[in-house]
Design a protein around this motif. Structure first.
Motif: not given
Length: 86
Positions: A4, A44, A46-49, A52
């Protein structure tokens, strides 16, 4: 670095302190501009990207001829024979 955390932006390695002492004004201005650019760069988590990115890869599997053998059958450039070692 834990999970994260922000994505890292890689910049050229910093010169040794002795070399920085010898910099002239244009070199310092270039360094300041580079640091300003890096500071303004949108980062951003990395836990989000990463999820995706994985979803984007998985969504492309049906159209990828290397991962979908059915698409390779329609490719006229695919070699029909097996590779042999002489």
């Amino acid at each position: 670095m834990g999970y994260g955390t922000n994505v890292l932006v890689f910049s050229p390695p910093e010169p040794p302190a002795a070399a920085m002492d010898e910099w002239d004004l244009p070199q310092w201005k270039k360094e300041v501009e580079s640091l300003k650019y890096q500071l303004a760069y949108k980062r951003e988590m990395s836990s989000k990207t990463i999820p995706e990115f994985v979803k984007w890869i998985e969504d492309g599997i049906p159209e990828d001829p290397f991962l979908n053998p059915e698409l390779m059958k329609n490719n006229p450039w695919v070699e029909k024979g097996k590779c042999t070692i002489l």
